[in-house]
Scaffold this motif. Structure first.
Motif, PDB file in Angstrom:
ATOM      1  N   ALA A  25      25.050 -20.185  18.798  1.00 39.98           N
ATOM      2  CA  ALA A  25      25.000 -20.306  17.469  1.00 39.98           C
ATOM      3  C   ALA A  25      26.458 -19.880  16.780  1.00 39.98           C
ATOM      4  CB  ALA A  25      24.053 -19.554  16.789  1.00 39.98           C
TER       5      ALA A  25
ATOM      6  N   LEU B  25      23.172 -16.032  20.397  1.00 44.73           N
ATOM      7  CA  LEU B  25      23.803 -15.963  19.161  1.00 44.73           C
ATOM      8  C   LEU B  25      25.124 -16.197  19.139  1.00 44.73           C
ATOM      9  CD1 LEU B  25      21.492 -13.716  17.111  1.00 44.73           C
ATOM     10  CD2 LEU B  25      21.457 -16.053  16.930  1.00 44.73           C
TER      11      LEU B  25
ATOM     12  N   ALA C  43      27.616 -17.146  16.204  1.00 44.39           N
ATOM     13  CA  ALA C  43      27.360 -16.045  15.110  1.00 44.39           C
ATOM     14  C   ALA C  43      28.505 -14.953  15.311  1.00 44.39           C
ATOM     15  CB  ALA C  43      26.173 -15.406  15.324  1.00 44.39           C
TER      16      ALA C  43
ATOM     17  N   PHE D  83      27.492  -9.253  13.896  1.00 46.28           N
ATOM     18  CA  PHE D  83      26.226  -9.766  13.312  1.00 46.28           C
ATOM     19  C   PHE D  83      25.422  -9.575  14.657  1.00 46.28           C
ATOM     20  CE2 PHE D  83      23.060 -13.017  13.255  1.00 46.28           C
ATOM     21  CZ  PHE D  83      22.195 -12.187  11.963  1.00 46.28           C
ATOM     22  N   ALA D  84      25.666 -10.163  15.564  1.00 49.71           N
ATOM     23  CA  ALA D  84      24.782 -10.289  16.718  1.00 49.71           C
ATOM     24  C   ALA D  84      24.668  -8.757  17.413  1.00 49.71           C
ATOM     25  CB  ALA D  84      25.170 -11.333  17.961  1.00 49.71           C
TER      26      ALA D  84
END
Length: 266
Positions: free
Chosen positions: A143, A139, A145, A149-150
């Motif tokens: 991604a 992530l 991210a 968050f990850a």
């Protein structure tokens, strides 16, 4: 104890794909199926998912055990629609006082139950073949991210198994104090609600401490972070995403060809 670790056979061709690719393929496959209310498209999708299961290295018995909570949801959907569905079209199959079961009700209930399984099974397969640490790394790297968050999602995956242990500890502690519902269903319900509330309070406290610890370690500083394990996103991962879109479109095409397609909007 609840286990969320990967259970796939090591070396399975689709289980080795990038976690972000598997997650994107699962979401794409699921969202396309939401467009139809008929039972044909999700039935075809479920057949495709079960046929591809060996490529993910998952045994059917393991999938059945992990998807067991879906059965409770399916029974709830079926009972709710049979009792409260507004559309009572079609021949009457069974009538008992105010309860009226028609073919239209059963078709609608079957479509919703099959769609629930078709939408949920890709998620079960993805998380049964993915290590949470690899997912968090992918992530962040693939991604883009935020690390906050990850890593927060990774911590949540790691802490979920503790909920089962805490539930057992709370239950045993209450039994040691003489708090037991016995065979009284109302007392069992009250005890279940109070135990669930205590578990929720403990989870919130643990989450708050975890958030403070993450902030203290600079997860919200905005400074680029280094990664210990590289997650490669290659052509095979793109093929997995494209294949999921093609298979989902094929399920809808079968529904349209057979004349059972019922769009969600319109």
């Amino acid at each position: 104890m609840i286990g969320l670790g990967p259970v796939a056979t090591p070396g399975a061709p689709l289980a080795r794909r990038n976690p972000v690719a598997k997650l994107a393929a699962g979401l794409l496959f699921s969202f396309v199926l939401v467009a139809s209310l008929d039972p044909v498209a999700p039935a075809v999708a479920i057949a495709v998912e079960l046929a591809l299961l060996p490529l993910f290295g998952i045994r059917y018995r393991v999938l059945a055990r992990r998807a067991l909570p879906l059965l409770a949801g399916a029974v709830g959907v079926l009972v709710t629609l049979v009792l409260f569905a507004a559309d009572r079209s079609g021949p009457v199959l069974w009538a008992a006082g105010p309860l009226l079961v028609t073919s239209g009700v059963l078709v609608t209930a079957l479509g919703l139950v099959l769609r629930m399984f078709a939408v949920a099974l890709p998620g079960v397969i993805v998380f049964a073949t993915t290590d949470p640490t690899d997912l968090a790394d992918a992530l962040v790297q693939n991604a883009r991210a935020p690390a906050r968050f990850a890593i927060g999602a990774l911590a949540a995956f790691r802490l979920v198994p503790l909920l089962g242990q805490e539930w057992q500890m709370l239950t045993m502690a209450r039994r040691a104090r003489g708090v037991d519902a016995g065979r009284n269903p109302l007392a069992r319900l009250r005890l279940f609600v109070s135990t669930a509330f205590a578990l929720l309070v403990g989870a919130i406290r643990r989450g708050t401490r975890l958030a403070v610890a993450m902030d203290a370690r600079g997860f919200d500083a905005g400074v680029p972070r280094t990664v210990a394990r590289r997650q490669v996103f290659g052509p095979a991962d793109w093929l997995l995403i494209v294949g999921a879109a093609v298979l989902a479109g094929g399920a809808l095409a079968v529904s349209v060809t057979l004349g059972t397609f019922r769009p969600l909007i319109g």
